[in-house]
Design an enzyme around this catalytic site. Structure first.
Site, PDB file in Angstrom:
ATOM      1  N   ARG A 117      17.204  -4.821 -22.655  1.00  0.00           N
ATOM      2  CA  ARG A 117      18.718  -4.589 -22.427  1.00  0.00           C
ATOM      3  C   ARG A 117      19.229  -5.479 -21.585  1.00  0.00           C
ATOM      4  O   ARG A 117      19.973  -6.519 -22.004  1.00  0.00           O
ATOM      5  CB  ARG A 117      18.829  -3.102 -22.153  1.00  0.00           C
ATOM      6  CG  ARG A 117      20.314  -2.650 -22.218  1.00  0.00           C
ATOM      7  CD  ARG A 117      21.222  -3.105 -21.056  1.00  0.00           C
ATOM      8  NE  ARG A 117      20.866  -2.549 -19.849  1.00  0.00           N
ATOM      9  CZ  ARG A 117      21.536  -2.825 -18.781  1.00  0.00           C
ATOM     10  NH1 ARG A 117      22.434  -4.069 -18.873  1.00  0.00           N
ATOM     11  NH2 ARG A 117      20.989  -2.571 -17.768  1.00  0.00           N
ATOM     12  N   ASP A 118      19.114  -5.438 -20.280  1.00  0.00           N
ATOM     13  CA  ASP A 118      19.556  -6.180 -19.352  1.00  0.00           C
ATOM     14  C   ASP A 118      19.080  -8.009 -19.313  1.00  0.00           C
ATOM     15  O   ASP A 118      20.092  -8.613 -19.173  1.00  0.00           O
ATOM     16  CB  ASP A 118      19.373  -5.866 -17.819  1.00  0.00           C
ATOM     17  CG  ASP A 118      20.461  -6.091 -16.908  1.00  0.00           C
ATOM     18  OD1 ASP A 118      21.243  -6.999 -17.088  1.00  0.00           O
ATOM     19  OD2 ASP A 118      20.593  -5.381 -15.844  1.00  0.00           O
TER      20      ASP A 118
ATOM     21  N   HIS B  28      18.548  -0.629  -8.824  1.00  0.00           N
ATOM     22  CA  HIS B  28      18.543  -1.775  -9.765  1.00  0.00           C
ATOM     23  C   HIS B  28      19.141  -2.949  -9.287  1.00  0.00           C
ATOM     24  O   HIS B  28      20.133  -3.246  -9.010  1.00  0.00           O
ATOM     25  CB  HIS B  28      19.564  -1.062 -10.978  1.00  0.00           C
ATOM     26  CG  HIS B  28      19.924  -2.189 -12.096  1.00  0.00           C
ATOM     27  ND1 HIS B  28      19.242  -2.120 -13.317  1.00  0.00           N
ATOM     28  CD2 HIS B  28      20.477  -3.377 -11.845  1.00  0.00           C
ATOM     29  CE1 HIS B  28      19.556  -3.002 -14.179  1.00  0.00           C
ATOM     30  NE2 HIS B  28      20.344  -3.823 -13.394  1.00  0.00           N
TER      31      HIS B  28
ATOM     32  N   HIS C 138      19.541  -7.193  -8.735  1.00  0.00           N
ATOM     33  CA  HIS C 138      19.179  -8.279  -9.159  1.00  0.00           C
ATOM     34  C   HIS C 138      18.786  -9.290  -7.884  1.00  0.00           C
ATOM     35  O   HIS C 138      19.027  -9.194  -7.099  1.00  0.00           O
ATOM     36  CB  HIS C 138      20.693  -9.064  -9.814  1.00  0.00           C
ATOM     37  CG  HIS C 138      20.848  -8.055 -11.252  1.00  0.00           C
ATOM     38  ND1 HIS C 138      20.833  -8.852 -12.325  1.00  0.00           N
ATOM     39  CD2 HIS C 138      21.147  -6.851 -11.431  1.00  0.00           C
ATOM     40  CE1 HIS C 138      21.189  -8.092 -13.422  1.00  0.00           C
ATOM     41  NE2 HIS C 138      21.299  -6.840 -12.894  1.00  0.00           N
TER      42      HIS C 138
ATOM     43  N   CYS D 131      24.668  -9.324 -15.906  1.00  0.00           N
ATOM     44  CA  CYS D 131      25.702  -8.924 -16.997  1.00  0.00           C
ATOM     45  C   CYS D 131      26.733 -10.046 -17.517  1.00  0.00           C
ATOM     46  O   CYS D 131      27.150 -10.740 -16.308  1.00  0.00           O
ATOM     47  CB  CYS D 131      26.414  -7.823 -16.063  1.00  0.00           C
ATOM     48  SG  CYS D 131      28.161  -7.244 -17.076  1.00  0.00           S
TER      49      CYS D 131
ATOM     50  N   ASN E 227      17.632 -10.019 -13.243  1.00  0.00           N
ATOM     51  CA  ASN E 227      17.045  -8.781 -12.417  1.00  0.00           C
ATOM     52  C   ASN E 227      15.823  -9.123 -11.345  1.00  0.00           C
ATOM     53  O   ASN E 227      15.119 -10.356 -11.860  1.00  0.00           O
ATOM     54  CB  ASN E 227      16.619  -7.567 -13.448  1.00  0.00           C
ATOM     55  CG  ASN E 227      17.768  -7.059 -14.184  1.00  0.00           C
ATOM     56  OD1 ASN E 227      18.223  -7.669 -14.775  1.00  0.00           O
ATOM     57  ND2 ASN E 227      17.892  -5.808 -13.917  1.00  0.00           N
TER      58      ASN E 227
HETATM   59  P1  HMG Z   1      37.420  -1.946 -25.916  1.00  0.00           P
HETATM   60  O1  HMG Z   1      37.745  -3.161 -26.675  1.00  0.00           O
HETATM   61  O2  HMG Z   1      38.678  -1.349 -24.975  1.00  0.00           O
HETATM   62  O3  HMG Z   1      37.253  -0.635 -26.970  1.00  0.00           O
HETATM   63  O4  HMG Z   1      36.083  -1.756 -25.288  1.00  0.00           O
HETATM   64  P2  HMG Z   1      38.235   0.411 -28.009  1.00  0.00           P
HETATM   65  O5  HMG Z   1      37.902   1.836 -27.773  1.00  0.00           O
HETATM   66  O6  HMG Z   1      39.641  -0.090 -27.660  1.00  0.00           O
HETATM   67  O7  HMG Z   1      37.829  -0.171 -29.464  1.00  0.00           O
HETATM   68  C1  HMG Z   1      38.020  -1.561 -29.995  1.00  0.00           C
HETATM   69  C2  HMG Z   1      36.938  -1.783 -31.062  1.00  0.00           C
HETATM   70  O8  HMG Z   1      35.705  -1.498 -30.529  1.00  0.00           O
HETATM   71  C3  HMG Z   1      36.976  -0.611 -32.158  1.00  0.00           C
HETATM   72  O9  HMG Z   1      36.811  -0.968 -33.340  1.00  0.00           O
HETATM   73  C4  HMG Z   1      36.040   0.286 -31.808  1.00  0.00           C
HETATM   74  O10 HMG Z   1      35.490   1.240 -32.989  1.00  0.00           O
HETATM   75  C5  HMG Z   1      34.915  -0.555 -31.285  1.00  0.00           C
HETATM   76  P3  HMG Z   1      37.936  -1.705 -34.484  1.00  0.00           P
HETATM   77  O11 HMG Z   1      38.783  -0.477 -34.733  1.00  0.00           O
HETATM   78  O12 HMG Z   1      38.833  -2.781 -33.743  1.00  0.00           O
HETATM   79  O13 HMG Z   1      37.207  -2.239 -35.717  1.00  0.00           O
HETATM   80  N1  HMG Z   1      34.181   0.206 -30.448  1.00  0.00           N
HETATM   81  C6  HMG Z   1      32.819  -0.037 -30.565  1.00  0.00           C
HETATM   82  N2  HMG Z   1      31.798  -0.653 -31.490  1.00  0.00           N
HETATM   83  C7  HMG Z   1      30.346  -0.345 -31.355  1.00  0.00           C
HETATM   84  N3  HMG Z   1      29.966   0.337 -30.018  1.00  0.00           N
HETATM   85  C8  HMG Z   1      30.697   1.033 -29.192  1.00  0.00           C
HETATM   86  C9  HMG Z   1      32.242   0.819 -29.372  1.00  0.00           C
HETATM   87  N4  HMG Z   1      33.146   1.321 -28.622  1.00  0.00           N
HETATM   88  C10 HMG Z   1      34.311   0.920 -29.432  1.00  0.00           C
HETATM   89  N5  HMG Z   1      30.327   1.814 -28.227  1.00  0.00           N
HETATM   90  C11 HMG Z   1      34.053  -1.116 -24.470  1.00  0.00           C
HETATM   91  C12 HMG Z   1      35.518  -0.899 -24.691  1.00  0.00           C
HETATM   92  C13 HMG Z   1      33.321  -0.240 -23.415  1.00  0.00           C
HETATM   93  C14 HMG Z   1      33.609  -0.501 -25.987  1.00  0.00           C
HETATM   94  C15 HMG Z   1      33.609  -2.423 -24.309  1.00  0.00           C
HETATM   95  O14 HMG Z   1      34.226  -2.880 -23.289  1.00  0.00           O
HETATM   96  C16 HMG Z   1      32.341  -2.718 -24.468  1.00  0.00           C
HETATM   97  O15 HMG Z   1      31.359  -2.694 -25.227  1.00  0.00           O
HETATM   98  N6  HMG Z   1      31.823  -3.335 -23.010  1.00  0.00           N
HETATM   99  C17 HMG Z   1      30.340  -3.481 -22.989  1.00  0.00           C
HETATM  100  C18 HMG Z   1      30.039  -4.244 -21.713  1.00  0.00           C
HETATM  101  C19 HMG Z   1      28.708  -4.613 -21.709  1.00  0.00           C
HETATM  102  O16 HMG Z   1      27.668  -4.099 -22.322  1.00  0.00           O
HETATM  103  N7  HMG Z   1      28.122  -4.922 -20.238  1.00  0.00           N
HETATM  104  C20 HMG Z   1      26.785  -5.420 -19.880  1.00  0.00           C
HETATM  105  C21 HMG Z   1      26.129  -3.862 -19.737  1.00  0.00           C
HETATM  106  S1  HMG Z   1      26.612  -3.289 -17.844  1.00  0.00           S
HETATM  107  C22 HMG Z   1      25.585  -4.155 -16.970  1.00  0.00           C
HETATM  108  O17 HMG Z   1      24.844  -4.936 -17.234  1.00  0.00           O
HETATM  109  C23 HMG Z   1      25.250  -3.488 -15.451  1.00  0.00           C
HETATM  110  C24 HMG Z   1      24.113  -2.723 -15.379  1.00  0.00           C
HETATM  111  O18 HMG Z   1      22.944  -3.850 -15.703  1.00  0.00           O
HETATM  112  C25 HMG Z   1      23.802  -2.389 -13.692  1.00  0.00           C
HETATM  113  C26 HMG Z   1      24.251  -3.608 -12.797  1.00  0.00           C
HETATM  114  O19 HMG Z   1      23.357  -4.559 -12.817  1.00  0.00           O
HETATM  115  O20 HMG Z   1      24.825  -3.455 -11.960  1.00  0.00           O
HETATM  116  C27 HMG Z   1      23.944  -1.612 -16.148  1.00  0.00           C
HETATM  117 MG    MG Z   2      21.994  -5.140 -14.448  1.00  0.00          MG
END
Ligand code: HMG
Ligand code: MG
Length: 308
Positions: free
Chosen positions: A13-14, A219, A221, A252, A270
């Site tokens: 994933r990450d 967690h 990095h 991320c 990471n």
């Molecule tokens: P948004 O654009 O504000 O979503 O995104 P929305 O609710 O306004 O919906 C817009 C469209 O997206 C709609 O589709 C929804 O159905 C669709 P449309 O009507 O336009 O066709 N949608 C989705 N589709 C699939 N799966 C979903 C989903 N949700 C809405 N779950 C949202 C908001 C949260 C979805 C977006 O910002 C997002 O996906 N962000 C994720 C970013 C990400 O994955 N970042 C990396 C992970 S975090 C990380 O790495 C940190 C970590 O490792 C810890 C650390 O290191 O600190 C965990």
């Molecule tokens: Mg991370």
């Protein structure tokens, strides 16, 4: 007997979310299969986030469907837990469609920095926590555990240093939701032994690190090669659960920054699971991980991310 430390590998994933290209599904599945042979306690398989935001993991459903052919993950053989990242109710609905034999836990994610929360999830911290309410309820209904990440626990790529009390405040909000685990992310690898320890002491006041009711995972990095320092400081304070990523993949995409010369600084990887496990063993603790098997998984991880 040395005390045992829990190891989660988050590379599928990450690790793969931050690659510039999309890795073929079959290569991801082989990485997961190799990780299943290593003895890690948990593998974070993929994300059910928006494919517009993270196209690298748009094949989440296909990845999990393909696990049915992976012998060490067969329900009778499996010794590790399997988890996926879920940002909201929509992602949870998709996650619930997969075969429950291959899913034990969902991971929600928020941040201790408002700017990062907006950039990563288009929502304030409070809004992300409201989005988790139905996710936690559905997890309960389907017998799944919930891990809750807090990003930027030491510093934010946009706001700079984050006060430890801010992390503790978000931890309290998540505990009030009834999550099963807190996972503290030093998203940009800004921490050292002192800042990690200061942050952990603040969290300890709301979620006891040493045998508390809710496990606290760290967690890290490894931007400045200081993550191992952070692991040792955390072990001293009672943390017994850590995330790593084989070959140190990861980061991320929404923690990337534009430099004044216009170039983009990619988010850092990471701590490698290899270094994590070595650090834990050298500190006198045990893990279930077999270092030779880990090297095989790391070699495959390096192979699939190199430019073709
Ligand atoms: P948004 O654009 O504000 O979503 O995104 P929305 O609710 O306004 O919906 C817009 C469209 O997206 C709609 O589709 C929804 O159905 C669709 P449309 O009507 O336009 O066709 N949608 C989705 N589709 C699939 N799966 C979903 C989903 N949700 C809405 N779950 C949202 C908001 C949260 C979805 C977006 O910002 C997002 O996906 N962000 C994720 C970013 C990400 O994955 N970042 C990396 C992970 S975090 C990380 O790495 C940190 C970590 O490792 C810890 C650390 O290191 O600190 C965990
Ligand atoms: Mg991370």
């Amino acid at each position: 007997m040395p005390e045992r430390v829990r190891i989660t590998d988050v590379s599928p994933r990450d690790g793969l979310q931050n690659e510039p290209g999309v890795i073929p599904t079959a290569d991801k599945v082989r990485l997961i299969a190799l990780l299943a042979d290593t003895g890690v306690d948990e593998i974070e398989l993929t994300s059910f986030v928006s494919p517009k935001w993270v196209p690298q993991l748009a094949d989440a459903t296909a990845v999990i469907a393909a696990l049915a052919g992976v012998e060490p993950l067969a329900p009778d053989n499996r010794r590790c837990q399997l988890s996926v990242l879920v940002p909201n109710e929509k992602g949870m609905a998709e996650a619930l469609k997969v075969d429950h034999d291959y899913l034990d836990k969902v991971s929600v994610f928020t941040a201790a920095s408002e700017t990062f929360s907006q950039r990563n999830t288009n929502a304030t911290i409070d809004q992300t926590i409201e989005r988790f309410r139905p996710v936690v309820a559905a997890a309960r209904e389907h017998g799944l555990l919930v891990r809750a990440y807090i990003s930027c626990v030491v510093a934010c790529p946009f706001e700079g240093p984050i006060a430890p009390d801010r992390v503790a405040r978000v931890a309290e909000q998540l505990l009030a939701l009834g999550v099963d685990e807190l996972d503290l992310g030093d998203t940009i690898g800004a921490g050292d032994a002192r800042t990690i320890a200061d942050m952990l002491r603040a969290v300890d006041r709301v979620a006891p690190l040493r045998a508390g009711p809710v496990p606290v995972t760290l967690h890290l990095h490894d931007t400045f090669a200081r993550a191992a320092e952070g692991v040792r400081a955390a072990l001293d304070l009672g943390v017994r659960s850590f995330d790593g990523s084989v070959a140190g993949l990861g980061g991320c995409p929404y923690a990337a920054r534009k430099l004044p010369d216009g170039q983009t600084l990619r988010a850092p990887g990471n701590i490698s699971t290899e270094l994590l496990v070595r650090t834990v063993h050298e500190a006198g603790y045990a893990t279930n991980v077999l270092p030779d098997a880990l090297e095989l998984a790391a070699a495959w991880a390096r192979q699939i991310v190199k430019p073709r």
